[in-house]
Design a protein around this motif. Structure first.
Motif, mmCIF file in Angstrom:
data_model
loop_
_atom_site.group_PDB
_atom_site.id
_atom_site.type_symbol
_atom_site.label_atom_id
_atom_site.label_comp_id
_atom_site.label_asym_id
_atom_site.label_seq_id
_atom_site.Cartn_x
_atom_site.Cartn_y
_atom_site.Cartn_z
ATOM 1 N N VAL A 19 -16.273 5.406 -4.206
ATOM 2 C CA VAL A 19 -15.843 4.145 -3.449
ATOM 3 C C VAL A 19 -17.195 3.573 -2.727
ATOM 4 O O VAL A 19 -17.630 2.436 -2.702
ATOM 5 C CB VAL A 19 -14.710 4.272 -2.585
ATOM 6 C CG1 VAL A 19 -14.638 2.831 -1.714
ATOM 7 C CG2 VAL A 19 -13.469 4.626 -3.362
ATOM 8 N N LYS A 33 -19.039 -0.033 -3.586
ATOM 9 C CA LYS A 33 -19.413 -1.194 -2.504
ATOM 10 C C LYS A 33 -20.845 -1.433 -2.399
ATOM 11 O O LYS A 33 -21.094 -2.374 -2.561
ATOM 12 C CB LYS A 33 -18.902 -0.237 -1.101
ATOM 13 C CG LYS A 33 -19.197 -1.263 -0.074
ATOM 14 C CD LYS A 33 -18.781 -0.572 1.311
ATOM 15 C CE LYS A 33 -19.085 -1.539 2.479
ATOM 16 N NZ LYS A 33 -18.737 -0.933 3.933
ATOM 17 N N CYS A 82 -21.391 -3.615 -5.408
ATOM 18 C CA CYS A 82 -21.038 -4.954 -5.249
ATOM 19 C C CYS A 82 -21.929 -5.870 -4.231
ATOM 20 O O CYS A 82 -22.123 -7.042 -4.760
ATOM 21 C CB CYS A 82 -19.475 -4.894 -4.552
ATOM 22 S SG CYS A 82 -18.102 -4.437 -5.571
ATOM 23 N N SER A 86 -13.220 -13.709 -2.825
ATOM 24 C CA SER A 86 -12.367 -12.552 -2.479
ATOM 25 C C SER A 86 -10.870 -12.886 -2.052
ATOM 26 O O SER A 86 -9.803 -12.095 -2.666
ATOM 27 C CB SER A 86 -12.912 -11.833 -1.308
ATOM 28 O OG SER A 86 -14.210 -11.479 -1.398
ATOM 29 N N LYS A 110 -15.395 -6.700 -5.263
ATOM 30 C CA LYS A 110 -15.229 -5.910 -4.029
ATOM 31 C C LYS A 110 -13.897 -5.697 -3.578
ATOM 32 O O LYS A 110 -13.450 -4.540 -2.832
ATOM 33 C CB LYS A 110 -16.234 -6.586 -2.888
ATOM 34 C CG LYS A 110 -16.058 -5.792 -1.524
ATOM 35 C CD LYS A 110 -15.312 -6.866 -0.661
ATOM 36 C CE LYS A 110 -14.945 -6.030 0.663
ATOM 37 N NZ LYS A 110 -14.131 -6.863 1.376
ATOM 38 N N THR A 111 -13.185 -6.816 -3.568
ATOM 39 C CA THR A 111 -11.876 -6.825 -3.322
ATOM 40 C C THR A 111 -10.831 -5.713 -3.836
ATOM 41 O O THR A 111 -10.073 -5.297 -3.315
ATOM 42 C CB THR A 111 -11.295 -8.113 -3.360
ATOM 43 O OG1 THR A 111 -11.851 -9.165 -2.518
ATOM 44 C CG2 THR A 111 -9.687 -8.536 -2.964
ATOM 45 N N VAL A 141 -11.940 -3.252 -5.482
ATOM 46 C CA VAL A 141 -12.438 -1.885 -5.127
ATOM 47 C C VAL A 141 -11.993 -1.525 -3.879
ATOM 48 O O VAL A 141 -11.266 -0.338 -4.010
ATOM 49 C CB VAL A 141 -14.250 -1.963 -4.920
ATOM 50 C CG1 VAL A 141 -14.497 -0.400 -4.573
ATOM 51 C CG2 VAL A 141 -14.533 -2.026 -6.484
ATOM 52 N N LEU A 142 -11.877 -2.359 -2.851
ATOM 53 C CA LEU A 142 -11.382 -1.580 -1.663
ATOM 54 C C LEU A 142 -9.881 -2.039 -1.296
ATOM 55 O O LEU A 142 -9.448 -1.329 -0.440
ATOM 56 C CB LEU A 142 -12.164 -2.352 -0.469
ATOM 57 C CG LEU A 142 -13.774 -2.050 -0.456
ATOM 58 C CD1 LEU A 142 -14.601 -2.483 0.843
ATOM 59 C CD2 LEU A 142 -14.025 -0.586 -0.486
ATOM 60 N N ASP A 194 -15.405 -11.024 5.449
ATOM 61 C CA ASP A 194 -16.151 -11.140 4.156
ATOM 62 C C ASP A 194 -16.664 -12.679 4.061
ATOM 63 O O ASP A 194 -17.296 -13.023 3.239
ATOM 64 C CB ASP A 194 -15.145 -11.289 3.066
ATOM 65 C CG ASP A 194 -14.722 -9.660 2.723
ATOM 66 O OD1 ASP A 194 -15.481 -8.740 2.867
ATOM 67 O OD2 ASP A 194 -13.430 -9.273 2.239
ATOM 68 N N VAL A 196 -26.323 -0.809 3.076
ATOM 69 C CA VAL A 196 -24.854 -0.375 3.040
ATOM 70 C C VAL A 196 -24.909 1.144 3.499
ATOM 71 O O VAL A 196 -23.834 1.529 4.025
ATOM 72 C CB VAL A 196 -24.604 -0.583 1.545
ATOM 73 C CG1 VAL A 196 -23.292 0.203 1.346
ATOM 74 C CG2 VAL A 196 -24.197 -2.004 1.249
ATOM 75 N N GLU A 253 -22.802 2.590 6.336
ATOM 76 C CA GLU A 253 -21.804 3.817 6.185
ATOM 77 C C GLU A 253 -21.795 5.059 6.803
ATOM 78 O O GLU A 253 -20.968 5.743 7.304
ATOM 79 C CB GLU A 253 -21.727 4.007 4.361
ATOM 80 C CG GLU A 253 -20.496 4.850 3.951
ATOM 81 C CD GLU A 253 -19.233 4.083 3.734
ATOM 82 O OE1 GLU A 253 -18.306 4.531 3.570
ATOM 83 O OE2 GLU A 253 -19.442 2.720 3.930
#
Length: 307
Positions: A26, A30, A33, A63, A220-221, A223-224, A231, A263, A267
């Protein structure tokens, strides 16, 4: 040239082997994306010379469109992504048609103002969930045959989209259209004297960049599994500018590297230092600006290490 070929070959092998290396899929999705998002923005800034402060509008609008179609109307994965791209492209056409009538800081401020307008629409519209956003977005499947619920399957799907977008941007830049964009970036007055209708080229570049940013937002939408106001906020526009500048504007891999740096810091440092992660990212940006005026990849290319 050999250095660049070797570099891209190693990057491809590493990307394919990510699920085998124990990296959280994941997180990598991200990253990909936002790398797509940064590459889309770089098409406008790095190769066209147009600075937009409102690119989050395209990312976020796509998104929301994708999420709404998947959850409320049960659209499939690919049609929902295509719809998100269409929404972003349409929005880019409208905003671009207004913004390109001005130059420099005036153009940038128009994109900022219109981007904020899109933010308030997303905040107040009844189908966006307001401050709570929208959740429980199903990933769906490809053609009803390949389910994307597995993180590994979804990762390779996102990787394929990223590669396709990356190749498309390279093709655009190396095409006659891309050469005109570079001419406009370097000397707009001379491009006009050569007979080019620069506003037409700038508008098309704006729409292409918006559509590709929408692609990143839609993926991205999925994926998460959710979409929020973050956003479409102005901070998201600022982050994509940061990614592009750190990696190197006007380069192909620079935005990818910049997205990876930002990112990754967000993270892994957010758990350690909390809100101070913004300060850390700002410090990295200042260091890169002082040490790498062309961005990290731009400096490597200038030193012929990636040629």
């Amino acid at each position: 040239m050999r250095g660049a070929t070797l570099f891209y070959g190693l990057a491809a092998l590493l990307a394919l082997a990510v699920p085998l290396l124990g990296v959280y899929p994941v997180f990598m999705m991200k990253l990909l994306c936002f790398a797509m998002y940064a590459c889309a923005f770089n098409l406008l800034l790095g190769f066209s010379g147009i600075l937009s402060f409102g690119h989050a509008a395209f990312f976020g609008a796509a998104s929301y469109a994708t999420e709404w179609l998947v959850t409320a109307h049960r659209w499939g994965t690919l049609p929902a992504i295509a719809a998100g791209i269409a929404v972003a492209a349409t929005l880019g056409l409208v905003i671009g048609a207004i913004a390109i009538r001005r130059r420099g800081i005036y153009l940038t401020m128009i994109t900022l103002a219109l981007g904020q307008l899109v933010y308030f629409v997303c905040l107040e519209a009844p189908f966006t969930g307001g401050e709570n956003g929208l959740q429980d977005v199903a990933r769906g499947s490809l053609f009803g045959l390949v389910p994307l619920g597995s993180d590994v399957a979804m990762y390779y799907f996102v990787l394929a989209i990223f590669v396709a977008q990356f190749i498309l941007i390279r093709r655009i830049v190396h095409s006659p259209f891309g050469q005109v964009l570079k001419a406009i970036r370097e000397n707009e007055s001379r491009a006009v004297s050569l007979g080019y209708e620069i506003n037409r080229y700038k508008l098309l570049a704006f729409v292409l960049s918006a559509a590709l940013a929408g692609l990143a937002g839609s993926v991205k939408t999925l994926v998460l599994g959710f979409v929020t106001l973050s956003d479409v906020q102005q901070a998201n526009s600022g982050e994509v500018i940061l990614m592009t500048l750190v990696g190197g504007t006007g380069t192909f891999f620079g935005p990818v590297l910049g997205a990876g740096v930002v990112v990754t810091l967000q993270e892994y440092l957010s758990d350690l230092i909390g809100g101070w992660v913004t300060v850390a990212i700002g410090a990295v940006f200042v260091a890169c600006v002082l040490a790498f005026r062309r961005g990290v990849v731009g400096e490597l290319a200038a030193s012929r290490l990636l040629r």
